[in-house]
Scaffold this motif. Structure first.
Motif, PDB file in Angstrom:
ATOM      1  N   ILE A  50       0.842  -1.191   0.000  1.00 29.27           N
ATOM      2  CA  ILE A  50       0.000   0.000   0.000  1.00 29.27           C
ATOM      3  C   ILE A  50       0.880   1.245   0.000  1.00 29.27           C
ATOM      4  O   ILE A  50       1.863   1.314   0.742  1.00 29.27           O
ATOM      5  N   GLY A  51       0.525   2.234  -0.811  1.00 25.73           N
ATOM      6  CA  GLY A  51       1.279   3.480  -0.742  1.00 25.73           C
ATOM      7  C   GLY A  51       1.096   4.373  -1.947  1.00 25.73           C
ATOM      8  O   GLY A  51       0.517   3.970  -2.964  1.00 25.73           O
ATOM      9  N   ASP A  52       1.591   5.609  -1.804  1.00 26.10           N
ATOM     10  CA  ASP A  52       1.661   6.521  -2.950  1.00 26.10           C
ATOM     11  C   ASP A  52       3.049   6.470  -3.576  1.00 26.10           C
ATOM     12  O   ASP A  52       3.290   7.056  -4.621  1.00 26.10           O
ATOM     13  N   PHE A  53       3.975   5.773  -2.902  1.00 26.91           N
ATOM     14  CA  PHE A  53       5.315   5.490  -3.398  1.00 26.91           C
ATOM     15  C   PHE A  53       6.107   6.746  -3.734  1.00 26.91           C
ATOM     16  O   PHE A  53       6.805   6.826  -4.746  1.00 26.91           O
ATOM     17  N   ASP A  54       5.994   7.700  -2.795  1.00 22.07           N
ATOM     18  CA  ASP A  54       6.783   8.924  -2.912  1.00 22.07           C
ATOM     19  C   ASP A  54       8.130   8.780  -2.218  1.00 22.07           C
ATOM     20  O   ASP A  54       8.980   9.664  -2.330  1.00 22.07           O
ATOM     21  N   SER A  55       8.345   7.669  -1.498  1.00 22.21           N
ATOM     22  CA  SER A  55       9.599   7.505  -0.760  1.00 22.21           C
ATOM     23  C   SER A  55      10.324   6.200  -1.088  1.00 22.21           C
ATOM     24  O   SER A  55      11.545   6.133  -0.975  1.00 22.21           O
ATOM     25  N   ALA A  56       9.614   5.176  -1.498  1.00 26.67           N
ATOM     26  CA  ALA A  56      10.263   3.901  -1.827  1.00 26.67           C
ATOM     27  C   ALA A  56      11.012   4.011  -3.149  1.00 26.67           C
ATOM     28  O   ALA A  56      10.617   4.759  -4.052  1.00 26.67           O
ATOM     29  N   LYS A  57      12.096   3.268  -3.263  1.00 30.15           N
ATOM     30  CA  LYS A  57      12.885   3.282  -4.490  1.00 30.15           C
ATOM     31  C   LYS A  57      12.081   2.686  -5.639  1.00 30.15           C
ATOM     32  O   LYS A  57      11.466   1.625  -5.506  1.00 30.15           O
ATOM     33  N   LYS A  58      12.105   3.363  -6.767  1.00 34.79           N
ATOM     34  CA  LYS A  58      11.255   2.992  -7.900  1.00 34.79           C
ATOM     35  C   LYS A  58      11.579   1.607  -8.435  1.00 34.79           C
ATOM     36  O   LYS A  58      10.682   0.863  -8.861  1.00 34.79           O
ATOM     37  N   ASP A  59      12.854   1.218  -8.445  1.00 37.91           N
ATOM     38  CA  ASP A  59      13.197  -0.094  -8.986  1.00 37.91           C
ATOM     39  C   ASP A  59      12.680  -1.217  -8.098  1.00 37.91           C
ATOM     40  O   ASP A  59      12.267  -2.278  -8.589  1.00 37.91           O
ATOM     41  N   ILE A  60      12.660  -0.980  -6.772  1.00 42.27           N
ATOM     42  CA  ILE A  60      12.135  -1.984  -5.850  1.00 42.27           C
ATOM     43  C   ILE A  60      10.625  -2.111  -6.014  1.00 42.27           C
ATOM     44  O   ILE A  60      10.070  -3.219  -6.052  1.00 42.27           O
ATOM     45  N   VAL A  61       9.950  -0.969  -6.137  1.00 40.22           N
ATOM     46  CA  VAL A  61       8.496  -0.985  -6.358  1.00 40.22           C
ATOM     47  C   VAL A  61       8.175  -1.746  -7.642  1.00 40.22           C
ATOM     48  O   VAL A  61       7.280  -2.594  -7.675  1.00 40.22           O
ATOM     49  N   ALA A  62       8.917  -1.445  -8.702  1.00 40.80           N
ATOM     50  CA  ALA A  62       8.671  -2.098  -9.987  1.00 40.80           C
ATOM     51  C   ALA A  62       8.874  -3.606  -9.900  1.00 40.80           C
ATOM     52  O   ALA A  62       8.089  -4.390 -10.466  1.00 40.80           O
ATOM     53  N   ALA A  63       9.904  -4.034  -9.187  1.00 41.01           N
ATOM     54  CA  ALA A  63      10.181  -5.467  -9.057  1.00 41.01           C
ATOM     55  C   ALA A  63       9.063  -6.187  -8.311  1.00 41.01           C
ATOM     56  O   ALA A  63       8.655  -7.297  -8.687  1.00 41.01           O
ATOM     57  N   TYR A  64       8.522  -5.545  -7.268  1.00 41.66           N
ATOM     58  CA  TYR A  64       7.465  -6.183  -6.489  1.00 41.66           C
ATOM     59  C   TYR A  64       6.117  -6.171  -7.206  1.00 41.66           C
ATOM     60  O   TYR A  64       5.250  -7.005  -6.918  1.00 41.66           O
ATOM     61  N   ARG A  65       5.923  -5.232  -8.114  1.00 44.50           N
ATOM     62  CA  ARG A  65       4.649  -5.188  -8.853  1.00 44.50           C
ATOM     63  C   ARG A  65       4.417  -6.468  -9.653  1.00 44.50           C
ATOM     64  O   ARG A  65       3.273  -6.836  -9.935  1.00 44.50           O
ATOM     65  N   GLU A  66       5.476  -7.141 -10.010  1.00 40.26           N
ATOM     66  CA  GLU A  66       5.358  -8.380 -10.774  1.00 40.26           C
ATOM     67  C   GLU A  66       5.081  -9.585  -9.878  1.00 40.26           C
ATOM     68  O   GLU A  66       4.817 -10.678 -10.380  1.00 40.26           O
ATOM     69  N   LYS A  67       5.130  -9.373  -8.545  1.00 35.96           N
ATOM     70  CA  LYS A  67       5.064 -10.516  -7.636  1.00 35.96           C
ATOM     71  C   LYS A  67       3.826 -10.544  -6.741  1.00 35.96           C
ATOM     72  O   LYS A  67       3.440 -11.607  -6.258  1.00 35.96           O
ATOM     73  N   THR A  68       3.227  -9.355  -6.455  1.00 38.97           N
ATOM     74  CA  THR A  68       2.168  -9.333  -5.444  1.00 38.97           C
ATOM     75  C   THR A  68       1.151  -8.237  -5.735  1.00 38.97           C
ATOM     76  O   THR A  68       1.287  -7.462  -6.692  1.00 38.97           O
ATOM     77  N   GLU A  69       0.141  -8.140  -4.883  1.00 36.77           N
ATOM     78  CA  GLU A  69      -0.957  -7.191  -5.078  1.00 36.77           C
ATOM     79  C   GLU A  69      -0.576  -5.807  -4.565  1.00 36.77           C
ATOM     80  O   GLU A  69       0.080  -5.671  -3.534  1.00 36.77           O
ATOM     81  N   PHE A  70      -1.028  -4.762  -5.271  1.00 35.09           N
ATOM     82  CA  PHE A  70      -0.759  -3.381  -4.889  1.00 35.09           C
ATOM     83  C   PHE A  70      -2.068  -2.618  -4.702  1.00 35.09           C
ATOM     84  O   PHE A  70      -3.040  -2.845  -5.423  1.00 35.09           O
ATOM     85  N   LEU A  71      -2.068  -1.710  -3.711  1.00 36.71           N
ATOM     86  CA  LEU A  71      -3.130  -0.729  -3.550  1.00 36.71           C
ATOM     87  C   LEU A  71      -2.465   0.639  -3.681  1.00 36.71           C
ATOM     88  O   LEU A  71      -1.796   1.111  -2.762  1.00 36.71           O
ATOM     89  N   ASP A  72      -2.630   1.266  -4.844  1.00 35.44           N
ATOM     90  CA  ASP A  72      -1.964   2.538  -5.123  1.00 35.44           C
ATOM     91  C   ASP A  72      -2.801   3.708  -4.607  1.00 35.44           C
ATOM     92  O   ASP A  72      -4.018   3.758  -4.819  1.00 35.44           O
ATOM     93  N   LEU A  73      -2.127   4.645  -3.945  1.00 33.63           N
ATOM     94  CA  LEU A  73      -2.797   5.813  -3.369  1.00 33.63           C
ATOM     95  C   LEU A  73      -2.329   7.083  -4.070  1.00 33.63           C
ATOM     96  O   LEU A  73      -1.201   7.152  -4.573  1.00 33.63           O
ATOM     97  N   ASP A  74      -3.183   8.085  -4.060  1.00 34.33           N
ATOM     98  CA  ASP A  74      -2.823   9.391  -4.593  1.00 34.33           C
ATOM     99  C   ASP A  74      -1.841  10.070  -3.633  1.00 34.33           C
ATOM    100  O   ASP A  74      -2.001   9.975  -2.408  1.00 34.33           O
ATOM    101  N   THR A  75      -0.849  10.745  -4.178  1.00 33.99           N
ATOM    102  CA  THR A  75       0.108  11.461  -3.331  1.00 33.99           C
ATOM    103  C   THR A  75      -0.589  12.528  -2.487  1.00 33.99           C
ATOM    104  O   THR A  75      -0.245  12.750  -1.326  1.00 33.99           O
ATOM    105  N   HIS A  76      -1.578  13.183  -3.055  1.00 34.18           N
ATOM    106  CA  HIS A  76      -2.336  14.216  -2.348  1.00 34.18           C
ATOM    107  C   HIS A  76      -3.544  13.566  -1.667  1.00 34.18           C
ATOM    108  O   HIS A  76      -4.657  13.585  -2.186  1.00 34.18           O
ATOM    109  N   LYS A  77      -3.295  12.967  -0.524  1.00 33.35           N
ATOM    110  CA  LYS A  77      -4.335  12.238   0.192  1.00 33.35           C
ATOM    111  C   LYS A  77      -4.459  12.773   1.609  1.00 33.35           C
ATOM    112  O   LYS A  77      -3.584  13.476   2.115  1.00 33.35           O
TER     113      LYS A  77
END
Length: 215
Positions: A50-77
């Motif tokens: 879960i996250g807006d992914f404003d702090s996690a490293k983009k390559d790590i996020v991309a790698a996990y997107r292929e493996k598990t479920e994501f709930l993407d949030l708006d940065t302005h929340k």
């Protein structure tokens, strides 16, 4: 026991996360934004990210997107990623009996205080939840609470989260009590010690923060 682990974006040591994983079995693991980096370090595959992914490293996020479920949030929340994770847990048809949050305590005091406050949702629902880091284990309770003696935590502090916590009775502590009133803004409940195998905390009304500390 139905137990959830939430790995969020505060300060996390690999040792703490690995210790938690070795001590408990989890039915579901949720990673929040930068907490995904700690999951990668400990080779954890979360069930949900879960996250807006404003702090996690983009390559790590991309790698996990292929493996598990994501709930993407708006940065302005309106709410933090951790708050959304807790709301998700509370919306489950079968709620967990226990929730452990790692990375909910860190150098950002605003986030730390907010995360302690989020324990209120669990306390009022009768779900045991803990924030754990290298030095502390923190919970909030609306009813009787038992603290078990371990080598990890020497001190036990009690702080009211409501205006007051009434009728506090303590058994098994260096400083026991009967009918004590803990008032918001006072420090009488700080730095007690457990001397029995377990300590029993009972009270009549209010919400109580229980902090077990190493040092």
């Amino acid at each position: 026991m139905n137990r959830y682990l939430v790995v969020t974006g505060g300060t996390i040591s690999k040792k703490v996360l690995e210790t938690v994983l070795s001590h408990y079995d989890f039915q579901k693991i949720i990673a929040c934004d930068k907490g995904l980096e700690s999951c990668q370090e400990c080779d954890i595959l979360p069930d949900l990210v879960i996250g807006d992914f404003d702090s996690a490293k983009k390559d790590i996020v991309a790698a996990y997107r292929e493996k598990t479920e994501f709930l993407d949030l708006d940065t302005h929340k309106d709410f933090t990623d951790t708050h959304v994770a807790i709301s998700y847990i509370m919306e489950q048809e079968i709620r967990p009996d226990e929730v452990i949050l790692v990375g909910a305590i860190g150098t950002r005091m605003d986030h730390t205080l907010a995360n302690i406050g989020l324990l209120k949702q669990f306390a009022e629902a009768g779900i045991q939840a803990y924030l754990i880091d290298e030095h502390n284990r923190i919970t909030m309770t609306a009813h009787r609470h038992i603290v078990n003696r371990t080598d990890e935590y020497r001190y036990v502090s009690l702080l009211p989260y409501t205006e007051q916590v009434t009728g506090v009775t303590l058994q098994g502590f260096y400083y026991n009590a009967k009918g004590l009133i803990l008032k918001l803004g006072e420090s009488i409940g700080v730095s007690n010690e457990l001397i029995a195998e377990c300590g029993v905390i009972e009270f009549e009304s209010g919400l109580l923060i229980v902090i077990e500390s190493h040092d």
